[in-house]
Design a protein around this motif. Structure first.
Motif, short mmCIF file in Angstrom:
data_model
loop_
_atom_site.label_atom_id
_atom_site.label_comp_id
_atom_site.label_asym_id
_atom_site.label_seq_id
_atom_site.Cartn_x
_atom_site.Cartn_y
_atom_site.Cartn_z
N THR A 64 -7.62 -2.19 -10.42
CA THR A 64 -7.96 -1.62 -9.13
C THR A 64 -7.25 -0.27 -8.99
O THR A 64 -6.07 -0.16 -9.31
CB THR A 64 -7.49 -2.53 -7.98
OG1 THR A 64 -7.96 -3.85 -8.22
CG2 THR A 64 -8.00 -2.04 -6.65
N ALA A 76 -11.66 2.12 -6.60
CA ALA A 76 -12.50 1.63 -7.70
C ALA A 76 -11.89 0.33 -8.23
O ALA A 76 -10.67 0.18 -8.24
CB ALA A 76 -12.57 2.67 -8.81
N ALA A 78 -12.57 -3.01 -11.32
CA ALA A 78 -13.31 -3.46 -12.50
C ALA A 78 -12.73 -4.79 -12.99
O ALA A 78 -11.55 -5.06 -12.80
CB ALA A 78 -13.23 -2.43 -13.61
N ARG A 89 -13.93 0.73 -18.15
CA ARG A 89 -14.81 0.56 -17.00
C ARG A 89 -14.22 1.25 -15.77
O ARG A 89 -14.92 1.93 -15.02
CB ARG A 89 -15.05 -0.92 -16.74
CG ARG A 89 -15.86 -1.26 -15.51
CD ARG A 89 -17.32 -1.05 -15.74
NE ARG A 89 -17.70 -1.73 -16.97
CZ ARG A 89 -18.80 -2.43 -17.10
NH1 ARG A 89 -19.62 -2.56 -16.10
NH2 ARG A 89 -19.10 -2.98 -18.25
N LEU A 90 -12.92 1.06 -15.56
CA LEU A 90 -12.26 1.70 -14.42
C LEU A 90 -12.29 3.22 -14.56
O LEU A 90 -12.53 3.93 -13.59
CB LEU A 90 -10.82 1.21 -14.30
CG LEU A 90 -10.06 1.71 -13.07
CD1 LEU A 90 -10.63 1.07 -11.80
CD2 LEU A 90 -8.59 1.43 -13.19
N ASP A 92 -14.59 5.04 -16.05
CA ASP A 92 -15.95 5.49 -15.72
C ASP A 92 -16.16 5.55 -14.21
O ASP A 92 -16.70 6.52 -13.68
CB ASP A 92 -16.99 4.56 -16.35
CG ASP A 92 -17.05 4.67 -17.86
OD1 ASP A 92 -16.55 5.68 -18.41
OD2 ASP A 92 -17.59 3.74 -18.49
N ARG A 93 -15.74 4.51 -13.52
CA ARG A 93 -15.92 4.47 -12.07
C ARG A 93 -15.07 5.53 -11.36
O ARG A 93 -15.52 6.16 -10.41
CB ARG A 93 -15.61 3.07 -11.55
CG ARG A 93 -16.66 2.08 -12.02
CD ARG A 93 -16.39 0.68 -11.57
NE ARG A 93 -17.48 -0.18 -12.06
CZ ARG A 93 -17.50 -1.47 -11.96
NH1 ARG A 93 -16.50 -2.11 -11.38
NH2 ARG A 93 -18.52 -2.16 -12.43
N ARG A 96 -16.63 9.07 -11.88
CA ARG A 96 -17.79 9.27 -11.01
C ARG A 96 -17.35 9.60 -9.59
O ARG A 96 -17.84 10.54 -8.97
CB ARG A 96 -18.66 8.01 -11.04
CG ARG A 96 -20.08 8.24 -10.69
CD ARG A 96 -20.98 7.02 -10.91
NE ARG A 96 -20.32 5.73 -11.04
CZ ARG A 96 -20.27 5.02 -12.18
NH1 ARG A 96 -20.82 5.46 -13.27
NH2 ARG A 96 -19.66 3.86 -12.20
N GLN A 97 -16.38 8.85 -9.08
CA GLN A 97 -15.93 9.07 -7.71
C GLN A 97 -15.09 10.33 -7.57
O GLN A 97 -15.15 11.01 -6.54
CB GLN A 97 -15.18 7.85 -7.20
CG GLN A 97 -16.12 6.67 -7.01
CD GLN A 97 -15.47 5.54 -6.26
OE1 GLN A 97 -14.54 5.74 -5.49
NE2 GLN A 97 -15.95 4.34 -6.47
#
Length: 139
Positions: A64, A76, A78, A89-90, A92-93, A96-97
């Motif tokens: 988190t 974010a 994951a 994964r975290l 990538d998120r 993006r943000q």
């Protein structure tokens, strides 16, 4: 119980459970890549990496991120099967943000005030070349 806590420029990395040093170093590298990009406003916050004790869980790893980028709040999360997968994964998120937050920062959304807070208003659409815009609505 937090087993590891590291700090680089204003973003803290915490871990719970049996998180190995390799995964922590990998997470620190990936997070630094996202938040340390040039042109990004000041980033502060925390990233929390957890490995569940239950071995039967399908996705025992979770991460988190709770960050403040300029004046924008970014969260974010994951869940994945391995430590490197959850960090990827975290990342990538977060990327993006943070891209969205930095675009808002670059576009000047942070400085535009609504008209009732003193922002300058555009001239009336009724004003034409032969008719000047009125200074006040009561004139």
């Amino acid at each position: 119980m937090t087993t590891h806590s590291a700090q680089t420029p204003l973003v803290r990395l915490h871990s719970d459970g049996t998180v190995d040093e390799e995964t922590l170093a990998y997470a620190r590298t990936k997070i630094d890549v996202v938040v340390g990009r040039p042109g990004l406003p000041v980033v502060i916050g925390e990233v929390h990496l957890v490995r569940a004790a239950a071995h039967h869980a399908g996705r025992p790893w979770s991460a988190t991120a709770d960050l403040r980028i300029g004046g924008r709040h970014v969260v974010a999360a994951a869940e994945e099967a391995t430590g490197t997968e959850v960090v990827d994964r975290l990342q990538d998120r977060l990327r993006r943000q943070t891209d969205q937050a930095s675009q808002a920062w670059d576009n000047g959304h942070r400085t535009t005030a609504p008209p009732w807070r003193g922002a300058t208003q555009r001239p009336s659409s009724a004003a034409g070349p032969d008719r000047p815009a009125e200074d006040s609505p009561t004139a």
